[in-house]
Design a protein around this motif. Structure first.
Motif, PDB file in Angstrom:
ATOM      1  N   LEU A 200       0.857  -1.172   0.000  1.00  0.00           N
ATOM      2  CA  LEU A 200       0.000   0.000   0.000  1.00  0.00           C
ATOM      3  C   LEU A 200       0.901   1.232   0.000  1.00  0.00           C
ATOM      4  N   GLU A 201       0.736   2.054  -1.022  1.00  0.00           N
ATOM      5  CA  GLU A 201       1.557   3.255  -1.103  1.00  0.00           C
ATOM      6  C   GLU A 201       0.693   4.503  -1.039  1.00  0.00           C
ATOM      7  N   ILE A 202       0.987   5.300  -0.033  1.00  0.00           N
ATOM      8  CA  ILE A 202       0.266   6.563   0.137  1.00  0.00           C
ATOM      9  C   ILE A 202       1.260   7.667  -0.190  1.00  0.00           C
ATOM     10  N   HIS A 203       0.854   8.524  -1.136  1.00  0.00           N
ATOM     11  CA  HIS A 203       1.787   9.565  -1.548  1.00  0.00           C
ATOM     12  C   HIS A 203       1.127  10.943  -1.523  1.00  0.00           C
ATOM     13  N   ASP A 204       1.678  11.805  -0.703  1.00  0.00           N
ATOM     14  CA  ASP A 204       1.244  13.215  -0.631  1.00  0.00           C
ATOM     15  C   ASP A 204      -0.278  13.357  -0.537  1.00  0.00           C
ATOM     16  N   LEU A 205      -0.877  12.590   0.367  1.00  0.00           N
ATOM     17  CA  LEU A 205      -2.334  12.549   0.466  1.00  0.00           C
ATOM     18  C   LEU A 205      -2.877  13.773   1.214  1.00  0.00           C
ATOM     19  N   HIS A 206      -3.780  14.454   0.531  1.00  0.00           N
ATOM     20  CA  HIS A 206      -4.469  15.603   1.131  1.00  0.00           C
ATOM     21  C   HIS A 206      -5.957  15.290   1.219  1.00  0.00           C
ATOM     22  N   VAL A 207      -6.550  15.531   2.382  1.00  0.00           N
ATOM     23  CA  VAL A 207      -7.962  15.208   2.582  1.00  0.00           C
ATOM     24  C   VAL A 207      -8.647  16.354   3.326  1.00  0.00           C
TER      25      VAL A 207
ATOM     26  N   ARG B  96     -12.407  22.023   5.214  1.00  0.00           N
ATOM     27  CA  ARG B  96     -11.273  22.180   6.112  1.00  0.00           C
ATOM     28  C   ARG B  96     -10.281  21.040   5.842  1.00  0.00           C
ATOM     29  N   GLU B  97      -9.045  21.397   5.606  1.00  0.00           N
ATOM     30  CA  GLU B  97      -8.045  20.375   5.290  1.00  0.00           C
ATOM     31  C   GLU B  97      -7.578  19.683   6.563  1.00  0.00           C
ATOM     32  N   ILE B  98      -7.699  18.343   6.554  1.00  0.00           N
ATOM     33  CA  ILE B  98      -7.286  17.577   7.739  1.00  0.00           C
ATOM     34  C   ILE B  98      -5.939  16.907   7.478  1.00  0.00           C
ATOM     35  N   LEU B  99      -5.839  16.237   6.335  1.00  0.00           N
ATOM     36  CA  LEU B  99      -4.558  15.614   5.986  1.00  0.00           C
ATOM     37  C   LEU B  99      -3.819  16.532   5.024  1.00  0.00           C
ATOM     38  N   LYS B 100      -2.567  16.781   5.351  1.00  0.00           N
ATOM     39  CA  LYS B 100      -1.825  17.800   4.609  1.00  0.00           C
ATOM     40  C   LYS B 100      -0.560  17.229   3.994  1.00  0.00           C
TER      41      LYS B 100
END
Lengths: 394, 254
Positions: B4-11, B20-24
């Protein structure tokens, strides 16, 4: 005792336990029970017993403008040997014996039908096959009266199916002799245009057992009054109900359990699922324990599952207790919502959205169906529910 | 080997005054067989990461990628992600009235495995898994999470983990609200799955307590919507001693 959880907007759940309160079953009625339609004023819609019902969709059953006509209602009765079937006049003592009409539409049916149909199971006759009554409409307007009579210690299962399209006001009387056992399954599987009103009166003899299963899927408007009174002590009545109310449909079930005799039991379980814009289900559960009804044991439950926005539930349990010398009395009503979190949880376990919804509805009804205690009826109901689920957009 | 690769995830989430941005910008790679602990203070975005990976509709992905063996996870529906091998053990499992645990488990296993498990084998499989988690057999007949105690809910989540055998397991505060005995039982369940070497585990927790039972290969400190520091198991000891204060006061190491 009343509980309510997750009430979606557009639904009401109110309940009360009245002890000598001002609002009672008797005072809430706009006229005393009567066989004569003229004794009831034409409802205007604000009366307690009419406030949930869209009068305009009754096709004139409530104001005298509906006249019998159009294609005849087809009624096919098949019964095992030993059962008799006859057509009788209003004067027959069995007709109307189980209870008087309690609203104008029921009185209209009583005042208008031509011949009443009487099915009799002689005393001590135990049927191994059900009596089947198939009622099929082809667009006409009809008024009817059906009596099912069981002699002492007789046992029978009656299945009444309603299909097709009709405007029908018809009452049913169930007369149970002492120690008799009757199970009645009334299925309202009408076309989406049908209008069906009826009062189902049960008169339960000493130590007799009555079980009513009411299943409402179809129709534009279905409004039924399942009711019971006890002719002697030791009687038992169970009311199971199941409705699946879809877009634009109005399904109304108004129950009344009248405990006058001592040591009787009653149990009411009605469950409904709703989906679609303007799907409207109404459940009224009135239980009266009169001062003479010592040793009464009663419980009533209504649960609703709202699957989509735009559906509305009105659920009103009401318990009146005039004696404290009872075994038990309780009621519960809850309207829950199949919400996005439940859907997410099931989908997060790999279950596709449509299957998740079906799983929930199937489970919701299975709990009720399993209590019916007749395997072939249970099987038929579950497959009917499956078919409804397949056909619906759920 | 599943990765599982998570890259520069913004949520983001919808708040009253707009998104409202939670994951930056989260970067993380979890391989089959590995165990990563994600630790952080309340409100740091840990649970948002968990729910975003599972596809909860409340969260909007505004940037970055998540892939499982190169497949775009973010393009998948919630159920597709589960069938692809992503499992989320929830912090607050949801009640599903009218659906029994046994019916739910079988429906889920059928969906995940692509065919209905053979009934006799399945009954045995469930029974044994429940015994290992010290769950009473009557549990199977209860409605999903309805009236479950906190400990029962978590056992039920881990029961699903054992039965569904995902490639990537995300455990969102599975330890919260558990007493020591329940924590041990649940941890043993997780360890049984880990020991198969078939699962990559993302263990999200507020406390170091669970790490006494489940030994992570890597520890990541989550603060202000991203990973602020990564290290070995010794990082957990440092957090145990010093708390999250260093990460919550403005700058941190980012």
């Amino acid at each position: 005792m009343a509980e309510a959880q997750n009430i979606p907007s557009g639904s009401t759940t109110t309940g009360s336990i009245a002890v000598a309160a001002e609002s009672t079953v008797a005072t809430r009625m706009s006229a005393p029970p009567s066989y004569d339609v003229a004794d009831f004023p034409v409802p205007h819609g604000r009366e307690e017993e009419w406030r949930f019902t869209p009068l305009a969709r009754l096709k004139g059953l409530h104001d005298g403008s509906a006249a019998a006509g159009g294609p005849d209602l087809k009624i096919d009765i098949s019964a095992p040997e030993g059962v008799t079937h006859e057509l009788v006049d209003r004067a027959d003592p069995r007709v109307g014996k189980a209870g008087k009409p309690v609203d104008r539409v029921a009185a209209q049916a009583y005042s208008t039908f031509e011949k009443a149909s009487v099915v009799t199971v002689p005393k001590e006759t135990v049927l191994t096959e059900p009596i089947r009554i198939a009622v099929h409409g082809e667009g006409g307007t009809a008024f009817g009266h059906q009596v099912i009579e069981l002699g002492a210690f007789a046992e029978a299962v009656v299945v009444i199916d309603h299909t097709g399209d009709a405007v029908l006001a018809a009452n049913v009387d169930y007369l149970l002799g002492d120690g008799a056992k009757l199970t009645v399954v009334s299925v309202q599987d009408w076309d989406k245009t049908a209008v069906h009103t009826g009062q189902h009166n049960a008169l339960v003899g000493r130590d007799a057992t009555f079980k009513s299963v009411v299943v409402t899927f179809g129709g534009d408007l279905v409004r039924l009054h399942p009711r019971v009174t006890y002719a002697g002590p030791g009687g038992e009545a169970e009311f199971y109900g199941l409705y699946f109310t879809e877009q634009g449909q109005h399904h109304e079930h108004r129950l009344f359990v009248d405990h006058e005799a001592a040591n009787c039991r009653s149990n009411v379980v009605y469950k409904g699922a709703l989906q679609g814009e303007d799907a409207h289900a109404v459940w009224i559960g009135d239980v009266l324990i009169q001062a003479s009804a010592t040793g009464t044991d009663t419980y009533e439950l209504n649960r609703n599952l709202v699957l989509t926005d735009g559906a509305r539930v009105d659920s009103v349990p009401n318990l009146e207790i005039e004696t404290g010398e009872i075994v038990g009395a309780g009621h519960a009503s809850a309207t829950g919502r199949f919400d996005d979190e439940q859907l997410f949880y099931l989908m997060a376990r790999g279950i596709p959205a449509d299957e998740a919804r079906r799983l929930v509805v199937r489970g919701f009804f299975a709990e009720l169906v399993q209590q019916i205690g007749l395997p072939d009826v249970e099987e038929r109901l579950m497959s009917k529910i499956e078919a409804e689920l397949e056909a619906s957009s759920v | 080997m599943a990765t599982l690769e998570i890259h520069d995830l913004h949520v983001s989430v919808e708040a009253e005054n707009g998104p409202r941005e939670i994951l930056k910008g989260v970067d993380l790679t979890v391989k089959q067989g590995e165990t990563h602990a994600i630790m952080g203070p309340n409100g740091s975005g840990k649970s948002t990461l968990a729910y975003s990976l599972a596809g909860h509709p409340k969260y909007t992905i505004t940037g970055g990628t998540v892939t499982l063996d190169g497949e775009d996870v973010l393009e998948m529906s919630v159920d597709e992600r589960a069938r692809a091998g992503v499992f989320l053990a929830m912090q607050y499992p949801v009640e599903v009235p009218g659906v029994s645990v046994s019916n739910f488990l079988r429906t889920s296993a059928t969906a995940i495995r692509g065919e209905a498990p053979k009934l006799r084998l399945w009954v045995k499989e469930v029974k044994e898994a429940m015994e290992r988690l010290q769950m009473d057999p009557s549990f199977a007949e209860r409605n999903v999470n309805e009236g479950f105690s906190g400990g029962e809910k978590k056992r039920h989540e881990i029961l699903q983990l054992e039965l569904l055998k995902p490639a990537i397991a995300i455990l969102d505060e599975t330890d919260s609200g558990l007493d020591v005995d329940a924590l041990r039982t649940v941890s043993e369940g997780v360890n049984r799955v880990r020991e198969t070497g078939q699962v990559g585990t993302l263990l999200i927790t507020h406390y170091t307590r669970i790490l006494r039972y489940i030994k992570p290969d890597q520890v990541h400190v989550f603060a202000n919507g991203r990973i602020a520091e990564s290290g070995g198991a010794e990082l957990a000891d440092k957090l145990e001693a010093e708390g999250y204060e260093a990460y919550t006061k403005g700058g941190a190491t980012a």
